[in-house]
Each structure stands twice: as C-alpha cells, then as structure tokens.
Design a protein around this motif. Structure first.
Motif, PDB file in Angstrom:
ATOM      1  N   VAL A  33       0.835  -1.198   0.000  1.00 33.03           N
ATOM      2  CA  VAL A  33       0.000   0.000   0.000  1.00 33.03           C
ATOM      3  C   VAL A  33       0.875   1.256   0.000  1.00 33.03           C
ATOM      4  O   VAL A  33       0.621   2.208  -0.752  1.00 33.03           O
ATOM      5  N   ALA A  66       2.382   1.639  -3.446  1.00 30.69           N
ATOM      6  CA  ALA A  66       1.401   2.081  -4.437  1.00 30.69           C
ATOM      7  C   ALA A  66       1.095   3.567  -4.287  1.00 30.69           C
ATOM      8  O   ALA A  66       1.049   4.303  -5.282  1.00 30.69           O
ATOM      9  N   ALA A  67       0.887   4.036  -3.069  1.00 33.42           N
ATOM     10  CA  ALA A  67       0.586   5.464  -2.854  1.00 33.42           C
ATOM     11  C   ALA A  67       1.748   6.328  -3.306  1.00 33.42           C
ATOM     12  O   ALA A  67       1.552   7.354  -3.981  1.00 33.42           O
ATOM     13  N   TYR A 127       2.128   6.159  -7.266  1.00 31.16           N
ATOM     14  CA  TYR A 127       1.024   6.856  -7.939  1.00 31.16           C
ATOM     15  C   TYR A 127       1.200   8.371  -7.807  1.00 31.16           C
ATOM     16  O   TYR A 127       1.019   9.113  -8.772  1.00 31.16           O
ATOM     17  N   ASP A 156      -7.301  10.893 -12.495  1.00 28.75           N
ATOM     18  CA  ASP A 156      -7.284   9.425 -12.527  1.00 28.75           C
ATOM     19  C   ASP A 156      -7.447   8.847 -13.927  1.00 28.75           C
ATOM     20  O   ASP A 156      -7.175   7.669 -14.136  1.00 28.75           O
ATOM     21  N   VAL A 187      -5.798   2.364  -6.093  1.00 23.89           N
ATOM     22  CA  VAL A 187      -5.194   3.681  -5.924  1.00 23.89           C
ATOM     23  C   VAL A 187      -5.993   4.694  -6.722  1.00 23.89           C
ATOM     24  O   VAL A 187      -6.404   4.421  -7.855  1.00 23.89           O
ATOM     25  N   VAL A 209      -3.684  11.444  -2.644  1.00 22.94           N
ATOM     26  CA  VAL A 209      -3.753  10.110  -3.234  1.00 22.94           C
ATOM     27  C   VAL A 209      -4.043   9.123  -2.117  1.00 22.94           C
ATOM     28  O   VAL A 209      -3.451   9.190  -1.048  1.00 22.94           O
ATOM     29  N   ARG A 210      -4.963   8.207  -2.382  1.00 20.11           N
ATOM     30  CA  ARG A 210      -5.304   7.186  -1.381  1.00 20.11           C
ATOM     31  C   ARG A 210      -5.117   5.809  -2.002  1.00 20.11           C
ATOM     32  O   ARG A 210      -5.663   5.522  -3.064  1.00 20.11           O
ATOM     33  N   ALA A 211      -4.360   4.980  -1.313  1.00 24.74           N
ATOM     34  CA  ALA A 211      -4.158   3.587  -1.720  1.00 24.74           C
ATOM     35  C   ALA A 211      -4.777   2.695  -0.646  1.00 24.74           C
ATOM     36  O   ALA A 211      -4.590   2.923   0.543  1.00 24.74           O
ATOM     37  N   ASP A 255      -4.552   1.104   4.427  1.00 26.22           N
ATOM     38  CA  ASP A 255      -4.641   2.255   3.533  1.00 26.22           C
ATOM     39  C   ASP A 255      -3.523   3.238   3.850  1.00 26.22           C
ATOM     40  O   ASP A 255      -2.946   3.227   4.924  1.00 26.22           O
ATOM     41  N   GLN A 271      -2.208   7.408   2.587  1.00 27.78           N
ATOM     42  CA  GLN A 271      -2.450   8.616   1.801  1.00 27.78           C
ATOM     43  C   GLN A 271      -1.131   9.318   1.542  1.00 27.78           C
ATOM     44  O   GLN A 271      -0.214   9.263   2.365  1.00 27.78           O
TER      45      GLN A 271
END
Length: 161
Positions: A70, A73-74, A77, A98, A112, A143-145, A151, A153
């Motif tokens: 996570v 990814a955050a 991204y 997005d 994400v 951004v939130r994963a 989770d 941010q």
C-alpha cells in the motif's frame, strides 16, 4: 562350578540350558504411566506454544507485506501524478487526474486513486475544497491507496507552469 550367590542365580539344566538371572537388591523401577502422560503434556504445551508463535509470525509478516504494498502504491502513484499535465479547474468542472494514461498502475490488489483535490485560493491564501471560480494555478492532490483494511495517503502539490 560353585554355588549361586545372592546376586547371580543359575537356571536349571533341565532342557533350558544355562541361563544367568541377575537379581538386584533394589526394586526394578521404570517409567510409570503418570510420568509418561506428564511428559507428553509438557511436550504438547511446548509444541503448541511454538505453533502459536509461528502463526503470529506468519500473520505479522503478511500484514507487513500488505502495508508495504500500500505504501509503495501510494508513493508511486503520487510520483506518476507529477508527470501528468496540470488540469485547471472551472466553476462547473473539476480536474480528473485518474483518467490519465500516463499514471502508474499497481499490479497487485491495491486500489489507488486521487481521493481529493483542493484548490489554492489567492484571495484567502489557503486551499479550499471547491474551485474558487478562477484557477489559482496550484492544487493539492491527495492520493489514497487501499488494500483490505490497509490504507495510506500521500499528497502532492501540482502547479500550472
């Protein structure tokens, strides 16, 4: 041959052959059933403790792996959003970052997205939730994963340059 002593007795020679029987003055002691049960219980407790520790280790390892995915990814991204062009806001439309094809996409089960866009309002010198009508040239993207209960941010600032 001689007489048998107290500690050694000889068997009879009637068809059995010569055998020696050792006799001890102390009684023969062996492992009782109670001792065996106690030993088995102690070993079982140790094995169960080790199994519980191993299962805790596996669960902790899995949770750490998921949180790392996570976080990764955050971060990725958010970094890929830096390369996407600035999308100014208007009173009727908000930017949709997005949908850009240049964004990094996770390969795992992590979801994400840009969760929030705040706009710089030069009149108040602060970020606001709604587009102030004229784009101030700066946006704060959150951004939130997410993956299951995990989770993370991340925030980046986009500027119109």
């Amino acid at each position: 041959m001689g007489e048998a002593t107290d500690s050694v007795r000889r068997g009879s020679a009637h068809g059995e052959g010569w055998r020696l029987h050792l006799c001890s003055s102390r009684s023969q002691t062996g492992t009782s059933l109670i001792e065996i049960i106690i030993a088995v219980m102690l070993v079982s407790i140790v094995v169960l403790g080790l199994a519980a520790g191993f299962l805790t280790l596996v669960r902790t390892n899995r949770m750490t792996y998921e949180q790392q995915q996570v976080d990764h990814a955050a971060s990725n991204y958010a970094e890929s959003l830096k390369s996407v062009g600035y999308q100014p806001c208007t009173a009727s439309t908000a930017p949709d970052y997005d949908t850009s094809s240049d964004l990094w996409q996770p390969s795992s089960a992590v979801q994400v997205q840009v969760a929030d866009v705040e706009y710089w309002n030069p009149a108040t010198d602060s970020y606001v939730d709604d587009c102030p009508g004229t784009d101030g040239g700066t946006q704060l993207l959150t951004v939130r994963a997410e993956w299951g209960e995990r989770d993370r941010q991340a925030q980046i600032v986009k500027r119109n340059r």
